[in-house]
Write a protein that holds these residues in place. Sequence first.
Motif, mmCIF file in Angstrom:
data_model
loop_
_atom_site.group_PDB
_atom_site.id
_atom_site.type_symbol
_atom_site.label_atom_id
_atom_site.label_comp_id
_atom_site.label_asym_id
_atom_site.label_seq_id
_atom_site.Cartn_x
_atom_site.Cartn_y
_atom_site.Cartn_z
ATOM 1 N N VAL A 128 0.876 -1.177 0.000
ATOM 2 C CA VAL A 128 0.000 0.000 0.000
ATOM 3 C C VAL A 128 0.908 1.220 0.000
ATOM 4 N N THR A 129 0.585 2.173 -0.853
ATOM 5 C CA THR A 129 1.399 3.373 -0.938
ATOM 6 C C THR A 129 0.506 4.603 -0.958
ATOM 7 N N ILE A 130 1.042 5.716 -0.500
ATOM 8 C CA ILE A 130 0.267 6.959 -0.490
ATOM 9 C C ILE A 130 1.251 8.108 -0.711
ATOM 10 N N SER A 131 1.027 8.887 -1.761
ATOM 11 C CA SER A 131 1.926 9.995 -2.094
ATOM 12 C C SER A 131 1.202 11.322 -1.917
ATOM 13 N N PHE A 132 1.753 12.161 -1.086
ATOM 14 C CA PHE A 132 1.206 13.505 -0.862
ATOM 15 C C PHE A 132 -0.281 13.445 -0.502
ATOM 16 N N GLY A 133 -0.635 12.393 0.235
ATOM 17 C CA GLY A 133 -2.039 12.192 0.575
ATOM 18 C C GLY A 133 -2.282 12.129 2.071
ATOM 19 N N LEU A 134 -1.392 11.466 2.812
ATOM 20 C CA LEU A 134 -1.652 11.217 4.240
ATOM 21 C C LEU A 134 -1.854 12.528 5.002
ATOM 22 N N ARG A 135 -1.101 13.555 4.624
ATOM 23 C CA ARG A 135 -1.209 14.880 5.264
ATOM 24 C C ARG A 135 -2.606 15.461 5.116
ATOM 25 N N ASN A 136 -3.306 15.075 4.053
ATOM 26 C CA ASN A 136 -4.641 15.628 3.790
ATOM 27 C C ASN A 136 -5.762 14.861 4.486
ATOM 28 N N VAL A 137 -5.440 13.666 4.977
ATOM 29 C CA VAL A 137 -6.483 12.814 5.562
ATOM 30 C C VAL A 137 -6.839 13.351 6.951
ATOM 31 N N ASN A 138 -8.130 13.377 7.254
ATOM 32 C CA ASN A 138 -8.564 13.986 8.520
ATOM 33 C C ASN A 138 -8.106 13.199 9.740
ATOM 34 N N ASP A 139 -7.944 11.874 9.602
ATOM 35 C CA ASP A 139 -7.449 11.063 10.718
ATOM 36 C C ASP A 139 -6.333 10.151 10.191
ATOM 37 N N PRO A 140 -5.104 10.677 10.092
ATOM 38 C CA PRO A 140 -4.009 9.901 9.495
ATOM 39 C C PRO A 140 -3.707 8.609 10.264
ATOM 40 N N ASP A 141 -3.883 8.609 11.582
ATOM 41 C CA ASP A 141 -3.570 7.396 12.351
ATOM 42 C C ASP A 141 -4.560 6.275 12.029
ATOM 43 N N LYS A 142 -5.822 6.664 11.833
ATOM 44 C CA LYS A 142 -6.832 5.672 11.445
ATOM 45 C C LYS A 142 -6.504 5.140 10.040
ATOM 46 N N ALA A 143 -6.060 6.040 9.154
ATOM 47 C CA ALA A 143 -5.698 5.625 7.794
ATOM 48 C C ALA A 143 -4.516 4.648 7.835
ATOM 49 N N LEU A 144 -3.540 4.907 8.717
ATOM 50 C CA LEU A 144 -2.387 3.993 8.826
ATOM 51 C C LEU A 144 -2.831 2.611 9.288
ATOM 52 N N ARG A 145 -3.836 2.568 10.177
ATOM 53 C CA ARG A 145 -4.355 1.267 10.651
ATOM 54 C C ARG A 145 -5.158 0.580 9.550
#
Length: 248
Positions: A128-145
């Motif tokens: 799984v990869t994410i480029s210039f996206g995680l910073r925009n996610v409202n809950d990055p820790d939930k996205a990482l999980r």
Amino acid sequence: MTEQPSRTPSTRADLGKDPARVSGMFDEVAAGYDRTNTILSLGNDKLWRIATTRAIAPRRGQRILDLAAGTGASSVSLARSGAEVVAGDFSAGMIAEGKRRHGGIPNLSFVEADATALPFADEEFDTVTISFGLRNVNDPDKALREMLRVTKPGGSLVICEFSHPPAALMRGLYRFYNDRVLPVVARAFSSNADAYDYLNESIRDWPDQRTLAGRIRAAGWEQVAWRDLSFGIVALHRARKPATPGRA
Ligand SMILES: C[S@@+](CC[C@H](N)C(=O)[O-])C[C@H]1O[C@@H](n2cnc3c(N)ncnc32)[C@H](O)[C@@H]1O
């Protein structure tokens, strides 16, 4: 951004983390997004994408999720390897632009997907990869999980994101560029220059390399490491999902 900022939050980065507003903002800039990026990054975006693709090392037979894929600029080079690539994003405008541009590539599909509630089964992807996206996610820790959940045991995570140059001189130059130059250039080239004010603020508020590594680890990933690109303007974080079931 299309919205009129309310008075409560202190920055556009606060405002922009509202999912509806973030997706609306990207819907609006979708058509000119890639061109504006290349201009604002002085062409460095191409180098960052090459480094990210190398870190992922895509191969035929693999299934890769490129999350917050936008118009698919990062997904296309992954698909060239022959890997099965799913480009996921929650902006309908970005997905539509991606399909319009790259809809003919058979091993690349575009899916509307919220990073904090992925519409995929457990352990579907090798990477799984994410480029210039995680910073925009409202809950990055939930996205990482969530990213961990959909990755196979032993599979990998690659995050390409703006970061903070460790050297003070470079950090000062970069701050000057973001505060003084970027707003002027963005107003000349983008259909929605406010989106680039948001970009500046969200980069300023984003954790540094070490802090992000800690958050990746806290989400259950292991072997977390990073490398700086362009003096740390961008950082490439890598991690692995524990191979032993139940350890994550
Ligand atoms: C700066 S763009 C990056 C696009 C692409 N990865 C690239 O490298 O050019 C950020 C993307 O993140 C998406 N995004 C933000 N929050 C999201 C979320 N919660 N779920 C899915 N996508 C999201 C936006 O719609 C936007 O397309």
